[in-house]
Design a protein around this motif. Structure first.
Motif, mmCIF file in Angstrom:
data_model
loop_
_atom_site.group_PDB
_atom_site.id
_atom_site.type_symbol
_atom_site.label_atom_id
_atom_site.label_comp_id
_atom_site.label_asym_id
_atom_site.label_seq_id
_atom_site.Cartn_x
_atom_site.Cartn_y
_atom_site.Cartn_z
ATOM 1 N N PHE A 107 2.331 1.711 -3.576
ATOM 2 C CA PHE A 107 1.276 2.117 -4.306
ATOM 3 C C PHE A 107 0.896 3.506 -4.129
ATOM 4 N N TRP A 112 -4.845 -2.084 -8.883
ATOM 5 C CA TRP A 112 -3.666 -2.535 -9.661
ATOM 6 C C TRP A 112 -2.999 -1.343 -10.320
ATOM 7 N N PHE A 113 -1.712 -1.212 -10.177
ATOM 8 C CA PHE A 113 -0.762 -0.108 -10.840
ATOM 9 C C PHE A 113 -0.071 -0.750 -11.896
ATOM 10 N N LEU A 163 1.704 -3.895 -9.585
ATOM 11 C CA LEU A 163 1.890 -3.474 -8.298
ATOM 12 C C LEU A 163 0.253 -3.490 -7.682
ATOM 13 N N TYR A 164 0.144 -3.893 -6.407
ATOM 14 C CA TYR A 164 -1.262 -4.181 -5.968
ATOM 15 C C TYR A 164 -1.346 -3.322 -4.726
ATOM 16 N N ARG A 165 -2.258 -2.458 -4.375
ATOM 17 C CA ARG A 165 -2.270 -1.824 -3.251
ATOM 18 C C ARG A 165 -2.655 -2.602 -2.068
ATOM 19 N N TYR A 221 -6.386 0.493 -12.426
ATOM 20 C CA TYR A 221 -6.065 1.406 -11.051
ATOM 21 C C TYR A 221 -7.224 1.315 -10.079
ATOM 22 N N SER A 279 1.453 6.708 -6.816
ATOM 23 C CA SER A 279 0.389 7.438 -7.246
ATOM 24 C C SER A 279 0.490 8.892 -7.093
ATOM 25 N N GLN A 284 0.808 -1.194 0.094
ATOM 26 C CA GLN A 284 0.126 -0.043 0.143
ATOM 27 C C GLN A 284 0.878 1.356 -0.016
#
Length: 217
Positions: free
Chosen positions: A106, A157-158, A190-192, A153, A110, A103
């Motif tokens: 992420f 999911w980034f 990349l997952y939050r 997003y 962001s 997180q």
């Protein structure tokens, strides 16, 4: 190639979260164990990636066909290296997909993207976010890169492959090094949080379960 153990777990109506944990998180990686025959390489890669990103190694996971031997996101569940076996062309080798769950990272990326795009300025996007190293098509019938990026997003999911070309991912050095070592493309997602990774994976596992019941696989 659907493994016997995964198929049995899906048939037995086990809780999908248990199946996700057993086969996606804790199971052996098909590529490193069955193709490369060097399982220790997986942990070397994950350790270096986690150090570069300053996260725990447990928050880096091999996923996709490199993990279970076939792609869960395609309709026909294509086997790992299926195209490469037909053409022998290096560009057709299957990717090594890695999921990162953080997180903090992420949120950091962001914020960086928000500033990088001048607070998502429309003119900046139209000028600088039309193509990148992954997608060069300007086909008006296809979704634009920002649209694709924010679709995923919103799912936590980034996706780096939809980012502006000049936005530098923080894992670039490690990925570049291991791409040369393994002679394969390495793709990062990349997952939050774990919830979003689990939901993505279990949605596809449910599709496999349905196909088994319908005797399609």
């Amino acid at each position: 190639m659907l493994s016997t153990s995964l198929k049995q777990d899906l048939i037995s109506e086990k809780d999908m979260e248990v199946i996700f944990q057993r086969h996606i998180i804790e199971g052996e990686s098909f590529y490193f164990n069955n193709i490369l025959n060097e399982p220790e390489k997986e942990f070397e890669l994950r350790r270096e990636l986690s150090r570069e990103l300053r996260i725990s190694i447990r928050d880096t996971i091999i996923v996709g066909s490199a993990k279970i031997g076939f792609s869960i996101k395609t309709h026909n569940f294509i086997d790992f290296d299926s195209r490469f076996k037909k053409t022998s062309q290096r560009k057709h080798k299957s990717d090594i997909d890695i999921a990162i769950v953080s997180q903090q990272l992420f949120d950091e990326l962001s914020e960086q993207l928000y500033k990088f795009t001048r607070h998502y300025d429309r003119d900046w996007i139209n000028e600088n976010w039309r193509i990148n190293n992954y997608y060069s098509s300007l086909d008006p019938t296809k979704p634009k890169l920002p649209d694709n990026f924010f679709y995923y997003y919103a799912k936590g999911w980034f996706r780096p492959d939809y980012l502006p070309e000049s936005f530098p991912p923080p894992w670039k050095e490690t990925v570049s090094k291991w791409r040369d070592i393994l002679r394969r493309k390495i793709s990062i997602g990349l997952y939050r949080d774990w919830k979003h990774l689990k939901n993505y994976q279990t949605d596809h596992l449910e599709k496999i379960k349905y196909k088994i019941k319908e005797m399609e696989i």
